[in-house]
Scaffold this motif. Sequence first.
Motif, short mmCIF file in Angstrom:
data_model
loop_
_atom_site.label_atom_id
_atom_site.label_comp_id
_atom_site.label_asym_id
_atom_site.label_seq_id
_atom_site.Cartn_x
_atom_site.Cartn_y
_atom_site.Cartn_z
N LEU A 162 -1.85 -23.06 49.06
CA LEU A 162 -0.52 -23.01 48.21
C LEU A 162 -0.26 -22.15 48.66
O LEU A 162 -1.32 -21.00 49.24
N PRO A 163 1.01 -21.56 48.47
CA PRO A 163 1.90 -20.69 48.35
C PRO A 163 1.31 -19.53 47.08
O PRO A 163 0.77 -19.72 46.24
N THR A 164 0.76 -18.61 47.47
CA THR A 164 0.29 -17.30 46.44
C THR A 164 1.68 -17.09 45.65
O THR A 164 1.37 -16.05 44.61
N ASP A 165 2.77 -17.04 45.66
CA ASP A 165 3.68 -15.98 44.62
C ASP A 165 4.76 -17.79 44.72
O ASP A 165 5.46 -16.82 43.91
N TRP A 166 4.61 -17.99 45.85
CA TRP A 166 5.55 -19.74 45.06
C TRP A 166 7.50 -18.86 45.00
O TRP A 166 7.72 -19.09 43.87
N ALA A 167 7.44 -18.17 46.25
CA ALA A 167 8.94 -17.17 46.22
C ALA A 167 9.78 -18.66 45.70
O ALA A 167 11.07 -18.47 46.01
N TYR A 168 9.80 -19.34 46.29
CA TYR A 168 11.35 -20.55 46.45
C TYR A 168 11.06 -22.06 45.20
O TYR A 168 11.76 -22.32 45.48
N GLY A 169 9.94 -21.34 44.53
CA GLY A 169 10.37 -22.22 43.18
C GLY A 169 8.98 -22.92 43.33
O GLY A 169 8.36 -23.15 44.44
#
Length: 285
Positions: free
Chosen positions: A147-154
Amino acid sequence: MNTYHMTSFLLFPLLLFACSKEVRKPNIPAPEPPQAKEYTFENTPSWSDEFDYEGLPDGSKWGYDIGSENNGWGNNELQYYTEKRLENVRVGDGVLTITAIKEDYEGLDYTSARLVSRGKADFLYGRFEVKAKVPPGIGTWPAVWMLPTDWAYGGWPASGEIDILEHVGYDQDVVHISVHTEAYNHAIGTQKTSTKRIENATTDFHRYRIDWTPNYIRGYVDDLQIFSFSNEGTGFRAWPFDKKFHWLVNIAVGGNWGGQQGVDDSAFPASMEVDYVRVYNMIEN
C-alpha cells in the motif's frame, strides 16, 4: 429586459461559479509519456527478512495494523488483528508464521495478525519477492501486498494498491496478482488481475514476485510471468505508482471476497508460512 439579456444575466453568475471552481482544482501537471524501456535489477537484496531468528518479528522492520473492521479495513472482515501476540505471529525454524484463530477476542470471533513495514521500510520501484505457503480452508484470505505510505493522491483506490499474492480458501490453490487504481479497480469492474492454479499452493512453498518500474508492473509465480500492467502515461488515476509503498503480510477471515462461500470454523487455526521477503533495487540505466 429581453430574453437575451435575461439569459445573459442568469448565466453570468453560473459562469463565475464554474470558473471559480476550475481555479480551485489541484494543479497536477500533465505527465510525460513513459518511454518504452526494459529494466534490470540488482542480484543482491537491498532489504530483506530471512526469518532466521526466534520469537516475534524484527521490530526494526515490522510494525502492526491493530484492531477490527471498525478501523477501516473496508472488506467486512471478521478478525481482530493483534499486536506482538505469539499465538498470531511468530518467527521460528526459519519461517514467519501468521495464524488466524477461532476464539473470542475484543468482541469478535477470530484473531489474526497484519504485519506492515510502513515507516520502517518504504520503497519506490524494485523487485519484490516473497516465498510463501498459504493455508487451506473456506473463509481464509491470506495476502502479501503493498500500500502507499503517504496516500498522496487520496484514499483508496486513488493512491494505488499492489497485490503480490492473494488466495481465498474456497478457491483452493488459485493464486492472484493484482493492482488497484482509481481507473482500474474491482468496485467499478475494471480491476487488473491475473490468476494461476498451483496444485500444491497450500502444501509447498512457492515464490511470488512483482517487478515495479516507472513503465510497468509485472507479476511472477515461480519465475513464470502471469501479470503485466503498463503505465499509460495518462496520470495518477491510472498510474499512482510513482510514490513510496510498503509491505503488508496478513491473513483475513471472511470478508467480501474471502467469505463469499462462508467460513468453515473447522479450518482454524489456519497458518500462512513465509520463508523470506526480499527487495532488489532497480538498476537505473
